[in-house]
Design an enzyme around this catalytic site. Structure first.
Site, short mmCIF file in Angstrom:
data_model
loop_
_atom_site.label_atom_id
_atom_site.label_comp_id
_atom_site.label_asym_id
_atom_site.label_seq_id
_atom_site.Cartn_x
_atom_site.Cartn_y
_atom_site.Cartn_z
N ASP A 114 -25.40 7.98 118.53
CA ASP A 114 -25.94 8.93 119.51
C ASP A 114 -27.47 8.85 119.51
OD1 ASP A 114 -23.55 11.36 120.01
OD2 ASP A 114 -23.35 10.07 118.27
N GLU A 122 -29.23 14.51 125.63
CA GLU A 122 -28.48 15.52 124.86
C GLU A 122 -29.10 15.78 123.49
OE1 GLU A 122 -24.34 14.59 124.16
OE2 GLU A 122 -24.10 16.35 122.90
N ASP A 161 -26.25 11.43 128.48
CA ASP A 161 -25.37 11.64 127.33
C ASP A 161 -25.20 10.27 126.70
OD1 ASP A 161 -23.46 12.15 125.45
OD2 ASP A 161 -22.26 13.45 126.75
N THR A 168 -18.19 11.93 120.94
CA THR A 168 -18.63 11.59 119.57
C THR A 168 -17.54 11.87 118.54
OG1 THR A 168 -20.92 12.04 120.16
CG2 THR A 168 -20.41 12.02 117.82
P1 AMP Z 1 -14.09 17.28 125.34
O1 AMP Z 1 -13.22 17.28 126.54
O2 AMP Z 1 -13.69 18.28 124.31
O3 AMP Z 1 -14.29 15.91 124.77
O4 AMP Z 1 -15.52 17.77 125.85
C1 AMP Z 1 -16.25 17.10 126.84
C2 AMP Z 1 -17.74 17.15 126.49
O5 AMP Z 1 -18.14 18.51 126.36
C3 AMP Z 1 -18.09 16.48 125.17
O6 AMP Z 1 -19.38 15.98 125.24
C4 AMP Z 1 -18.07 17.62 124.18
O7 AMP Z 1 -18.91 17.38 123.10
C5 AMP Z 1 -18.59 18.78 125.03
N1 AMP Z 1 -17.98 20.04 124.59
C6 AMP Z 1 -16.92 20.67 125.13
N2 AMP Z 1 -16.64 21.82 124.45
C7 AMP Z 1 -17.55 21.91 123.48
C8 AMP Z 1 -17.81 22.85 122.45
N3 AMP Z 1 -17.04 23.95 122.30
N4 AMP Z 1 -18.85 22.62 121.61
C9 AMP Z 1 -19.61 21.52 121.75
N5 AMP Z 1 -19.42 20.58 122.70
C10 AMP Z 1 -18.41 20.76 123.55
MG MG Z 2 -20.75 14.64 126.01
MG MG Z 3 -22.89 13.10 123.58
#
Ligand code: AMP
Ligand code: MG
Ligand code: MG
Length: 308
Positions: A50, A73, A116, A121
């Site tokens: 990252d 980010e 991003d 990650t």
């Molecule tokens: P995901 O579908 O959970 O992979 O989320 C899509 C993007 O939103 C990724 O970059 C995640 O890191 C971010 N994201 C979603 N929910 C959260 C959360 N509760 N805390 C931190 N990042 C989140």
């Molecule tokens: Mg993301």
């Molecule tokens: Mg990211």
């Protein structure tokens, strides 16, 4: 190259810059030293990939486009970026495209880039490599007007010899490239959603869509690819958590093929440089039939995710 509209030149550079970032993401994985740091908690991670990918993207773009506002980010200490992280190339194919008339006169200082460097990650650290993307979104007047998604590990299951990685890009009014557009067949509702950031409101909203099938995968970029390739018909995430850098590039590409991305109330997000980073009222993205999904969002979800 300077005779071409600045947004086209920026997009052409962003294409190569995203490929370089994808190569960095692969290299860090193969080094075996991920350098994982928890940001706000165990579900919010940052790795060396990252950090290096963001340094590479931001330094490369700002070298050629010093007046563009670039928002990444990751919070990184300001230090000199080593020369081997810099990408100076651009996509000749993009440079030759005809810029939609409404974007031709945009000035460099009017553009905002949302980065991003590694979306997904958590999945990267767990070996779910095809969930990972690099996202570079370009905004003007608050709107997502162009985007690049690099998928560094596309085809990785095919093993050595297969073409590893790909880059998708798009601009509303111009089109989207690097994949084959496909819709889910027979109007089936296949909902894609988070696998690692779920809660009751998130699952209630998915259930309210009365899906024929639910897919849980990581990454906002990855889920938008599923929409444009006919793997899923709606991306439903009724929670805060996604940020502007998660949705800017995906929204531009989705919009370029006639899709739509809004919050759970049906409102679009603004991508001006001064907006809050958080997409606080959720994400609903579709290739087709946006209104029909929107109409199924329950009152309880709307209540839980109130706009300011
Ligand atoms: P995901 O579908 O959970 O992979 O989320 C899509 C993007 O939103 C990724 O970059 C995640 O890191 C971010 N994201 C979603 N929910 C959260 C959360 N509760 N805390 C931190 N990042 C989140
Ligand atoms: Mg993301
Ligand atoms: Mg990211």
């Amino acid at each position: 190259m300077s005779a071409r509209p600045v947004v086209v030149r920026l997009l052409a550079s962003a294409y190569n810059v995203a490929e370089k970032a994808g190569a960095i993401v692969r290299k860090v994985l193969h080094s075996g030293e991920l350098g994982i740091i928890e940001k706000t908690g165990a579900n919010d991670l940052q790795t060396l990939a990252d950090r290096l990918a963001q340094q590479s993207i931001c330094a490369s773009l700002s070298r050629h486009f010093p007046k563009v506002t670039i928002i990444g980010e990751e919070e990184l200490p300001s230090e000199e970026t080593s020369e081997d992280l810099i990408e100076d190339g651009h996509s000749e194919e993009i440079l030759q495209k005809t810029c939609p008339a409404e974007y031709r006169g945009i000035k460099e200082e009017e553009l905002v880039v949302w980065v991003d460097p590694l979306d997904g990650t958590k999945e990267y650290t767990e070996g779910l490599l095809d969930h990972v993307t690099v996202l570079i979104g370009i905004a003007y007047g608050g709107k997502a007007i162009a985007g690049v998604i690099n998928q560094p590990f596309y085809n990785y299951q095919l093993g050595a010899g297969a073409d590893l990685g790909r880059t998708i890009w798009g601009m509303p009014g111009l089109g989207a490239f690097g994949f084959h557009l496909k819709e889910v067949a027979d109007g089936r509702r296949i909902v894609t959603t988070t696998r690692s950031h779920s809660n009751k409101v998130v699952t209630d909203c998915v259930d309210a869509m009365e899906p024929h099938e639910v897919i849980r995968v990581g990454g906002a970029g990855n889920k938008i690819i599923q929409l444009v390739e006919g793997t899923a018909s709606a991306y439903v995430f009724a929670s805060l958590g996604c940020k502007k850098w998660d949705t800017c590039a995906p929204e531009a590409i989705l919009h370029a093929v006639g899709g739509k991305l809004t919050d759970m109330h049906g409102n679009g997000y603004c991508y001006d440089a001064n907006v809050t980073r958080m997409n606080a009222t959720g994400v609903l993205a579709t290739l087709r039939d946006h209104e029909s999904y929107l109409s199924r969002v329950p009152q309880s979800v709307l209540h839980a995710l109130q706009s300011d």
